[in-house]
Scaffold this motif. Structure first.
Motif, mmCIF file in Angstrom:
data_model
loop_
_atom_site.group_PDB
_atom_site.id
_atom_site.type_symbol
_atom_site.label_atom_id
_atom_site.label_comp_id
_atom_site.label_asym_id
_atom_site.label_seq_id
_atom_site.Cartn_x
_atom_site.Cartn_y
_atom_site.Cartn_z
ATOM 1 N N SER A 239 0.963 -1.105 -0.128
ATOM 2 C CA SER A 239 0.011 -0.012 -0.061
ATOM 3 C C SER A 239 0.828 1.336 0.075
ATOM 4 C CB SER A 239 -0.954 -0.268 1.165
ATOM 5 O OG SER A 239 -1.845 1.227 1.407
ATOM 6 N N LEU A 240 1.006 1.777 -1.210
ATOM 7 C CA LEU A 240 2.040 3.005 -1.403
ATOM 8 C C LEU A 240 1.472 4.238 -0.527
ATOM 9 C CD1 LEU A 240 4.542 3.731 -2.988
ATOM 10 C CD2 LEU A 240 3.216 4.691 -4.676
ATOM 11 N N ASP A 241 0.263 4.307 -0.253
ATOM 12 C CA ASP A 241 -0.302 5.497 0.553
ATOM 13 C C ASP A 241 -0.602 5.037 1.988
ATOM 14 O OD1 ASP A 241 -2.331 3.850 0.020
ATOM 15 O OD2 ASP A 241 -3.749 5.223 -1.226
ATOM 16 N N GLN A 242 -0.200 3.901 2.191
ATOM 17 C CA GLN A 242 -0.144 3.549 3.478
ATOM 18 C C GLN A 242 -1.581 3.541 4.232
ATOM 19 O OE1 GLN A 242 2.213 1.956 5.139
ATOM 20 N NE2 GLN A 242 4.101 2.805 4.544
ATOM 21 N N LEU A 243 -2.578 3.348 3.367
ATOM 22 C CA LEU A 243 -4.033 3.131 3.782
ATOM 23 C C LEU A 243 -4.687 1.665 4.004
ATOM 24 C CD1 LEU A 243 -5.794 5.963 1.478
ATOM 25 C CD2 LEU A 243 -4.968 6.029 3.826
ATOM 26 N N SER A 244 -3.643 0.667 3.849
ATOM 27 C CA SER A 244 -4.148 -0.653 4.192
ATOM 28 C C SER A 244 -4.381 -0.950 5.653
ATOM 29 C CB SER A 244 -2.910 -1.607 3.836
ATOM 30 O OG SER A 244 -3.459 -2.876 4.274
ATOM 31 N N GLU A 245 -5.570 -1.625 6.041
ATOM 32 C CA GLU A 245 -5.945 -1.811 7.194
ATOM 33 C C GLU A 245 -5.674 -3.434 7.686
ATOM 34 O OE1 GLU A 245 -10.009 -0.714 8.253
ATOM 35 O OE2 GLU A 245 -9.340 1.482 7.244
ATOM 36 N N ALA A 246 -5.017 -3.982 6.821
ATOM 37 C CA ALA A 246 -4.551 -5.581 7.048
ATOM 38 C C ALA A 246 -3.994 -5.933 8.016
ATOM 39 C CB ALA A 246 -3.849 -5.997 5.638
ATOM 40 N N GLY A 247 -3.368 -4.859 8.786
ATOM 41 C CA GLY A 247 -2.718 -5.223 10.065
ATOM 42 C C GLY A 247 -3.562 -5.357 11.190
ATOM 43 N N ARG A 248 -4.903 -4.755 11.012
ATOM 44 C CA ARG A 248 -5.787 -5.193 12.112
ATOM 45 C C ARG A 248 -6.240 -6.792 12.108
ATOM 46 N NH1 ARG A 248 -10.604 -1.026 10.902
ATOM 47 N NH2 ARG A 248 -11.576 -2.240 12.640
ATOM 48 N N VAL A 249 -6.045 -7.332 10.901
ATOM 49 C CA VAL A 249 -6.221 -8.780 11.012
ATOM 50 C C VAL A 249 -4.969 -9.550 11.186
ATOM 51 C CG1 VAL A 249 -7.057 -10.797 9.336
ATOM 52 C CG2 VAL A 249 -8.178 -8.255 9.237
ATOM 53 N N PHE A 250 -3.899 -9.312 10.375
ATOM 54 C CA PHE A 250 -2.676 -10.098 10.476
ATOM 55 C C PHE A 250 -1.993 -9.542 11.728
ATOM 56 C CE2 PHE A 250 1.373 -11.721 9.096
ATOM 57 C CZ PHE A 250 1.128 -12.881 8.642
ATOM 58 N N GLN A 251 -2.191 -9.967 12.810
ATOM 59 C CA GLN A 251 -1.575 -9.568 14.151
ATOM 60 C C GLN A 251 -1.626 -10.732 15.177
ATOM 61 O OE1 GLN A 251 -3.410 -6.498 16.373
ATOM 62 N NE2 GLN A 251 -5.249 -6.524 15.293
ATOM 63 N N GLY A 252 -0.932 -10.433 16.183
ATOM 64 C CA GLY A 252 -0.992 -11.465 17.219
ATOM 65 C C GLY A 252 -0.077 -12.876 17.078
ATOM 66 N N GLU A 253 -0.542 -13.836 17.789
ATOM 67 C CA GLU A 253 0.363 -15.175 17.728
ATOM 68 C C GLU A 253 0.024 -15.812 16.537
ATOM 69 O OE1 GLU A 253 0.329 -19.572 20.059
ATOM 70 O OE2 GLU A 253 -1.027 -17.811 20.683
#
Length: 317
Positions: A239-253
């Protein structure tokens, strides 16, 4: 929009040419569970996505789908190198690295190994086909429109693709092939983690229905090195504009239960792009026409001048 950076996702290690290994790798490119399938499936699921409140899941699909474009480039380049011969090839001269040496017919090798279409149709390059030579088809692409179903299917796709790549690794000792296969094995595990985590976020107990295959890929030296770097627990957003919210899913253990924690990054650093392959006169490929070579050189110089332009937006903005 999609941008192309002239760096390869992973180093393609030089070794002797191996047309048979190249043909086996065609399954990983154009087969039912290959990189062309994953690229198209995830991107179409992204394009067709509905529901703004579920944007983190769409962004996750976009990130994985965009990375798969790079996987297609990586495996296609590897196949081409296995057919065409590597820059450090030190074996006996053959029609691969010295066309017509010793009075040989330049393309005689095409009759004895691999897929004849690599020479007859593709001019010593990769093709959008599987290992049997059957063309890739859009009928492979699955998009039900239902998010849990899509994620479950994607997890199965990554699991099967990883299983096949482990088999490919065991088929050849060629360093060129194994360097790419090992990288894809680890990144397939990262994508397994992505879809498993997304299903968990939706409350789906996927591991009771679809356990990830116990491939024991960590026993492969190249894979073990990449696992030590934690590559299986990183997901790229592209995401060139850093608007991706994938980190809200891909996190934790990590769902892999390997003690690692999931994290997202914009993109991998990559390795220097290997450049354009050498001319192949026996294939009547580029390089035969001096005027064409002048045009290629002029185009290259123009592209070098344009690298000073901004990476985002119109020039002068």
């Amino acid at each position: 929009m999609f941008f192309h950076v002239q760096r390869m996702l992973n180093e393609i290690v030089p070794d002797e040419p191996d047309p048979a290994a190249a043909n086996a790798l065609q399954e990983g490119l154009g087969g039912q569970f290959g990189e062309m399938r994953t690229m198209m499936q995830y991107l179409f699921q992204s394009f067709n996505f509905r529901g703004p409140t579920a944007k983190p899941f769409r962004d996750l699909l976009y990130g994985v789908g965009t990375e798969e474009i790079g996987h297609v480039e990586l495996i296609a380049s590897t196949i081409a190198q296995l057919v065409d011969g590597s820059p450090r090839y030190q074996g006996n001269p053959t029609s691969l690295d010295e066309p017509g040496a010793g009075g040989e017919t330049p393309l005689s090798l095409a009759l004895s190994g691999g897929n004849i279409h690599h020479w007859l149709v593709g001019a010593q390059g990769a093709l959008p086909v599987d290992a049997q030579g059957d063309p890739w088809t859009g009928k492979y692409v699955y998009d039900s429109g239902n998010l849990p179903l899509n994620l479950l299917y994607n997890l199965m796709l990554e699991s099967t693709g990883r299983l096949q790549k482990c088999r490919l690794y065991e088929m050849t000792a060629n360093k060129t092939a194994r360097s790419t296969i090992a990288y894809l094995i680890v990144r397939d595990q990262a994508h397994e983690n992505a879809y498993a985590k997304a299903l968990e976020a939706l409350g789906v107990e996927w591991n009771k229905l679809l356990p990830i295959p116990k491939t024991n890929a960590e026993r492969f030296p190249e894979v073990a090195t990449l696992l030590e770097q934690g590559l299986q627990s990183k997901q790229y957003t592209f995401s060139l504009d850093q608007l991706s919210e994938a980190g809200r899913v891909f996190q934790g253990e990590s769902p892999s239960k390997d003690g690692t924690t999931l994290s997202t990054e914009q993109a991998p650093v990559g390795v220097p792009f290997p450049g354009i392959a050498v001319e192949r006169p026996e294939e009547f490929g580029p390089g035969l026409d001096p005027e064409l070579m002048e045009l290629v050189q002029a185009t290259a110089e123009m592209e070098m001048r344009e690298t000073a332009a901004p990476l985002w937006g119109p020039a002068g903005s």
